[in-house]
Design an enzyme around this catalytic site. Structure first.
Site, PDB file in Angstrom:
ATOM      1  N   CYS A 117      -5.012   0.338   5.549  1.00  8.00           N
ATOM      2  CA  CYS A 117      -4.605  -1.063   5.639  1.00  8.00           C
ATOM      3  C   CYS A 117      -4.464  -1.519   7.091  1.00  8.00           C
ATOM      4  CB  CYS A 117      -3.342  -1.325   4.842  1.00  8.00           C
ATOM      5  SG  CYS A 117      -1.961  -0.255   5.232  1.00  8.00           S
ATOM      6  N   ASN A 144       0.834  -1.205   0.000  1.00 13.18           N
ATOM      7  CA  ASN A 144       0.000   0.000   0.000  1.00 13.18           C
ATOM      8  C   ASN A 144       0.871   1.259   0.000  1.00 13.18           C
ATOM      9  OD1 ASN A 144      -1.894   2.008   0.412  1.00 13.18           O
ATOM     10  ND2 ASN A 144      -2.624   1.216   2.375  1.00 13.18           N
TER      11      ASN A 144
END
Length: 187
Positions: free
Chosen positions: A152, A144
């Protein structure tokens, strides 16, 4: 080039901001926020900016504090998030550092897992039509480019474990406590 001139080609604006989880590197292009990076020590920032500029094919500039153009709103919203007054980031995002399955998973996460909630790796895999791809979802979380903003930290193990985190498990605990998912540490 006169330092007051704006870059003529694609450009990247970057800065480092303090936060409850340590210094964060923020980078944005005219398309939107493109990178958030944990543990932004000067040495780490030096190692990251060159490859980021190269990958995006952009000129980079670090504005003086308070003179950010592309980053003014991300800086403001992150401060509000850590102050507990912002529950959803409303920022344009530049997704160029993510592609394919990873981008699909991250967009689903951003769209469907609100502040103060969590989702299991397997459940998120099922949401993107790939049941059984929990490990691939974990890899997507690890890649990410926009942690905190694309949350996340809200993805946990299906059995209730906290799972891993690119910023470190203690950082994940702090973020989940900020959102009320976990109790705040006593000391």
């Amino acid at each position: 080039m006169d330092t007051t001139e704006r870059p003529r080609g694609p450009h990247l604006e970057w800065t480092v901001v303090p936060s409850d989880i340590g210094p964060l590197l923020l980078a944005a292009t005219p398309e939107g926020l493109v990178r958030v990076e944990f543990h932004a020590s000067p040495e780490r920032v030096d190692r990251m900016i060159g490859p980021l500029v190269s990958r995006l094919g952009a000129d980079a500039r670090r504005p003086a504090p308070g003179e950010e153009e592309l980053l003014a709103e991300p800086v403001r919203q992150l401060a509000a998030y850590f102050a507990g007054t912002l529950r959803r980031f409303e920022l344009p995002l530049d997704w160029r550092l993510s592609s394919g399955f990873n981008r699909q998973v991250l967009r689903e996460l951003d769209r469907s897992v609100p502040y103060g909630s969590v989702v299991g790796y397997g459940e998120l895999a099922a949401r993107v039509g790939q049941p059984g791809a929990a490990q691939a979802v974990g890899n997507a979380m690890g890649s990410n480019p926009l942690p905190v903003v694309v949350p996340c930290h809200r993805v946990v193990e299906n059995d209730g474990g906290i799972g891993g985190f690119g910023g470190g498990v203690e950082t994940k605990r702090i973020l989940l406590a900020l959102e009320g998912v976990l109790p705040r540490p006593l000391f």
